[in-house]
Design a protein around this motif. Sequence first.
Motif, PDB file in Angstrom:
ATOM      1  N   GLU A 125      18.178  52.221 130.759  1.00  0.00           N
ATOM      2  CA  GLU A 125      19.184  51.435 131.449  1.00  0.00           C
ATOM      3  C   GLU A 125      19.930  52.317 132.453  1.00  0.00           C
ATOM      4  OE1 GLU A 125      21.748  49.613 128.613  1.00  0.00           O
ATOM      5  OE2 GLU A 125      20.208  48.241 127.837  1.00  0.00           O
ATOM      6  N   GLN A 126      20.093  51.802 133.667  1.00  0.00           N
ATOM      7  CA  GLN A 126      20.807  52.523 134.718  1.00  0.00           C
ATOM      8  C   GLN A 126      22.300  52.545 134.399  1.00  0.00           C
ATOM      9  OE1 GLN A 126      19.397  53.703 137.857  1.00  0.00           O
ATOM     10  NE2 GLN A 126      21.373  54.692 138.124  1.00  0.00           N
ATOM     11  N   ILE A 127      22.922  53.717 134.569  1.00  0.00           N
ATOM     12  CA  ILE A 127      24.373  53.840 134.405  1.00  0.00           C
ATOM     13  C   ILE A 127      25.006  53.772 135.793  1.00  0.00           C
ATOM     14  CG2 ILE A 127      26.275  55.289 133.611  1.00  0.00           C
ATOM     15  CD1 ILE A 127      24.374  56.552 131.618  1.00  0.00           C
ATOM     16  N   GLY A 128      25.923  52.841 135.997  1.00  0.00           N
ATOM     17  CA  GLY A 128      26.596  52.725 137.278  1.00  0.00           C
ATOM     18  C   GLY A 128      25.729  52.023 138.315  1.00  0.00           C
ATOM     19  N   ASP A 129      26.195  52.077 139.562  1.00  0.00           N
ATOM     20  CA  ASP A 129      25.508  51.440 140.677  1.00  0.00           C
ATOM     21  C   ASP A 129      24.329  52.299 141.117  1.00  0.00           C
ATOM     22  OD1 ASP A 129      24.690  50.284 143.044  1.00  0.00           O
ATOM     23  OD2 ASP A 129      26.700  50.049 143.869  1.00  0.00           O
ATOM     24  N   PRO A 130      23.091  51.768 141.099  1.00  0.00           N
ATOM     25  CA  PRO A 130      21.925  52.591 141.475  1.00  0.00           C
ATOM     26  C   PRO A 130      21.940  53.025 142.936  1.00  0.00           C
ATOM     27  CG  PRO A 130      21.298  50.281 141.188  1.00  0.00           C
ATOM     28  CD  PRO A 130      22.709  50.406 140.687  1.00  0.00           C
ATOM     29  N   LEU A 131      22.759  52.389 143.771  1.00  0.00           N
ATOM     30  CA  LEU A 131      22.820  52.748 145.187  1.00  0.00           C
ATOM     31  C   LEU A 131      23.790  53.899 145.458  1.00  0.00           C
ATOM     32  CD1 LEU A 131      22.813  49.178 146.790  1.00  0.00           C
ATOM     33  CD2 LEU A 131      20.876  50.719 146.410  1.00  0.00           C
ATOM     34  N   HIS A 132      24.569  54.290 144.460  1.00  0.00           N
ATOM     35  CA  HIS A 132      25.554  55.346 144.655  1.00  0.00           C
ATOM     36  C   HIS A 132      25.392  56.418 143.578  1.00  0.00           C
ATOM     37  CE1 HIS A 132      27.327  51.858 146.737  1.00  0.00           C
ATOM     38  NE2 HIS A 132      27.802  52.763 147.582  1.00  0.00           N
ATOM     39  N   LYS A 184      28.038  70.360 146.992  1.00  0.00           N
ATOM     40  CA  LYS A 184      28.424  69.481 145.904  1.00  0.00           C
ATOM     41  C   LYS A 184      27.189  68.832 145.291  1.00  0.00           C
ATOM     42  CE  LYS A 184      32.218  66.325 144.975  1.00  0.00           C
ATOM     43  NZ  LYS A 184      33.316  65.577 145.600  1.00  0.00           N
ATOM     44  N   MET A 185      27.041  68.908 143.990  1.00  0.00           N
ATOM     45  CA  MET A 185      25.887  68.337 143.321  1.00  0.00           C
ATOM     46  C   MET A 185      26.172  66.882 142.960  1.00  0.00           C
ATOM     47  SD  MET A 185      24.387  71.199 140.759  1.00  0.00           S
ATOM     48  CE  MET A 185      25.784  71.131 139.649  1.00  0.00           C
ATOM     49  N   SER A 186      25.204  66.047 143.127  1.00  0.00           N
ATOM     50  CA  SER A 186      25.318  64.659 142.686  1.00  0.00           C
ATOM     51  C   SER A 186      24.006  64.239 142.052  1.00  0.00           C
ATOM     52  CB  SER A 186      25.675  63.736 143.854  1.00  0.00           C
ATOM     53  OG  SER A 186      24.715  63.857 144.878  1.00  0.00           O
ATOM     54  N   LEU A 187      24.093  63.160 141.280  1.00  0.00           N
ATOM     55  CA  LEU A 187      22.946  62.692 140.503  1.00  0.00           C
ATOM     56  C   LEU A 187      22.699  61.229 140.811  1.00  0.00           C
ATOM     57  CD1 LEU A 187      24.130  64.235 137.169  1.00  0.00           C
ATOM     58  CD2 LEU A 187      22.219  65.086 138.487  1.00  0.00           C
ATOM     59  N   ARG A 188      21.440  60.839 140.717  1.00  0.00           N
ATOM     60  CA  ARG A 188      21.116  59.431 140.880  1.00  0.00           C
ATOM     61  C   ARG A 188      20.154  59.008 139.770  1.00  0.00           C
ATOM     62  NH1 ARG A 188      16.078  59.243 143.682  1.00  0.00           N
ATOM     63  NH2 ARG A 188      15.522  61.177 144.699  1.00  0.00           N
ATOM     64  N   SER A 191      36.729  59.613 142.097  1.00  0.00           N
ATOM     65  CA  SER A 191      37.443  59.077 140.944  1.00  0.00           C
ATOM     66  C   SER A 191      37.607  60.154 139.881  1.00  0.00           C
ATOM     67  CB  SER A 191      36.680  57.886 140.352  1.00  0.00           C
ATOM     68  OG  SER A 191      37.275  57.441 139.148  1.00  0.00           O
ATOM     69  N   ARG A 192      38.569  59.957 139.011  1.00  0.00           N
ATOM     70  CA  ARG A 192      38.764  60.861 137.873  1.00  0.00           C
ATOM     71  C   ARG A 192      38.430  60.186 136.548  1.00  0.00           C
ATOM     72  NH1 ARG A 192      44.413  64.218 139.122  1.00  0.00           N
ATOM     73  NH2 ARG A 192      43.734  65.141 141.098  1.00  0.00           N
ATOM     74  N   VAL A 193      37.994  58.941 136.617  1.00  0.00           N
ATOM     75  CA  VAL A 193      37.705  58.170 135.409  1.00  0.00           C
ATOM     76  C   VAL A 193      36.196  58.126 135.185  1.00  0.00           C
ATOM     77  CG1 VAL A 193      37.962  55.943 134.260  1.00  0.00           C
ATOM     78  CG2 VAL A 193      39.768  56.783 135.774  1.00  0.00           C
ATOM     79  N   ALA A 194      35.746  58.594 134.043  1.00  0.00           N
ATOM     80  CA  ALA A 194      34.315  58.617 133.729  1.00  0.00           C
ATOM     81  C   ALA A 194      33.826  57.219 133.395  1.00  0.00           C
ATOM     82  CB  ALA A 194      34.054  59.564 132.569  1.00  0.00           C
ATOM     83  N   VAL A 195      32.624  56.892 133.865  1.00  0.00           N
ATOM     84  CA  VAL A 195      32.008  55.605 133.528  1.00  0.00           C
ATOM     85  C   VAL A 195      31.166  55.724 132.266  1.00  0.00           C
ATOM     86  CG1 VAL A 195      32.014  54.803 135.909  1.00  0.00           C
ATOM     87  CG2 VAL A 195      30.030  56.052 135.048  1.00  0.00           C
ATOM     88  N   ALA A 196      30.842  56.949 131.856  1.00  0.00           N
ATOM     89  CA  ALA A 196      30.080  57.167 130.622  1.00  0.00           C
ATOM     90  C   ALA A 196      30.362  58.581 130.115  1.00  0.00           C
ATOM     91  CB  ALA A 196      28.584  56.974 130.858  1.00  0.00           C
ATOM     92  N   GLU A 197      30.296  58.749 128.800  1.00  0.00           N
ATOM     93  CA  GLU A 197      30.592  60.053 128.200  1.00  0.00           C
ATOM     94  C   GLU A 197      29.610  60.311 127.063  1.00  0.00           C
ATOM     95  OE1 GLU A 197      34.796  61.597 127.756  1.00  0.00           O
ATOM     96  OE2 GLU A 197      34.311  61.246 125.645  1.00  0.00           O
ATOM     97  N   LEU A 198      29.145  61.555 126.995  1.00  0.00           N
ATOM     98  CA  LEU A 198      28.192  61.966 125.972  1.00  0.00           C
ATOM     99  C   LEU A 198      28.799  63.142 125.210  1.00  0.00           C
ATOM    100  CD1 LEU A 198      25.253  61.106 125.193  1.00  0.00           C
ATOM    101  CD2 LEU A 198      24.464  63.029 126.583  1.00  0.00           C
ATOM    102  N   VAL A 199      29.000  62.959 123.912  1.00  0.00           N
ATOM    103  CA  VAL A 199      29.629  63.979 123.066  1.00  0.00           C
ATOM    104  C   VAL A 199      28.546  64.852 122.420  1.00  0.00           C
ATOM    105  CG1 VAL A 199      31.180  64.367 121.106  1.00  0.00           C
ATOM    106  CG2 VAL A 199      31.564  62.434 122.643  1.00  0.00           C
ATOM    107  N   SER A 200      28.882  66.124 122.179  1.00  0.00           N
ATOM    108  CA  SER A 200      27.936  67.090 121.607  1.00  0.00           C
ATOM    109  C   SER A 200      26.683  67.186 122.462  1.00  0.00           C
ATOM    110  CB  SER A 200      27.569  66.716 120.166  1.00  0.00           C
ATOM    111  OG  SER A 200      28.710  66.673 119.341  1.00  0.00           O
ATOM    112  N   GLN A 213      22.256  59.282 121.662  1.00  0.00           N
ATOM    113  CA  GLN A 213      22.038  58.809 123.030  1.00  0.00           C
ATOM    114  C   GLN A 213      21.456  59.938 123.871  1.00  0.00           C
ATOM    115  OE1 GLN A 213      21.109  56.635 125.228  1.00  0.00           O
ATOM    116  NE2 GLN A 213      22.886  55.325 124.784  1.00  0.00           N
ATOM    117  N   SER A 214      20.689  59.586 124.887  1.00  0.00           N
ATOM    118  CA  SER A 214      20.133  60.564 125.831  1.00  0.00           C
ATOM    119  C   SER A 214      20.296  60.039 127.246  1.00  0.00           C
ATOM    120  CB  SER A 214      18.648  60.828 125.541  1.00  0.00           C
ATOM    121  OG  SER A 214      18.473  61.456 124.286  1.00  0.00           O
ATOM    122  N   TRP A 215      20.528  60.959 128.181  1.00  0.00           N
ATOM    123  CA  TRP A 215      20.596  60.626 129.603  1.00  0.00           C
ATOM    124  C   TRP A 215      19.461  61.330 130.329  1.00  0.00           C
ATOM    125  CZ3 TRP A 215      26.455  61.917 130.762  1.00  0.00           C
ATOM    126  CH2 TRP A 215      27.257  60.954 130.142  1.00  0.00           C
TER     127      TRP A 215
END
Length: 214
Positions: free
Chosen positions: A7-14, A210-214, A42-51, A81-83
């Motif tokens: 499943e895609q996290i966030g907007d696939p175009l950004h 600046k690194m970004s991910l898609r 933004s400073r608000v995370a749309v997803a978080e992965l612990v450990s 969970q895995s990303w």
Amino acid sequence: MMLPAAEQIGDPLHSLELVVVEVTDQGRRRPTKVARLVPPGSRVAVAELVSAKLAWFNTDKFVLSGEDCLAWERKTMHASQSWLCQFDVPSKEAVFKVWTSHQEGVEMSRHRVLNSGPNFTASSIGVSSMMHEQLGRHTTQALVRRATTTHLALLDCDIAWMSEERFCLTGFQHYPQSEQAPARLLRQGWFCEPDIPVLPAAVSERLLRKMSLR
């Protein structure tokens, strides 16, 4: 349960910014790594992965595994969970600059490491699980390659942190037995940064780095 399709996290175009930091887990009272996906600006995370742990890395893609924190009947539940993340770079293939951060097992200051210049440029990074004959067990191994030559190897590899510009892998470097010393495993770390070709001056240096991910 494993999903039938990712499943895609966030907007696939950004693209999203990925940050990995070490925090104190208040419930378990010990440090843990947290990975956060944040929209640019933004400073608000749309997803978080612990450990969060690095499970695999190949060219421009890598996998982080950890735990989702889910609210269920007023309780916090932890689910595996895995990303699968991909670097959003202008070239078809991601290559990296790599700095080694330890000397004879002793960590050097970040300022000293970065000022000395990268040990390798335009190199690929690969991380996978393998059986190491000298250790006699399975380990996660990271390799730095350029063309067909392997220049560096890191055993028991994991991600230490990731910022907007670079990330750090840590583990152990194996030194084989020699006439001067027995075989050794010494602490080692790599600072890694996408090696992006120089673009026209109209593009700011910070945007390039600046690194970004898609």
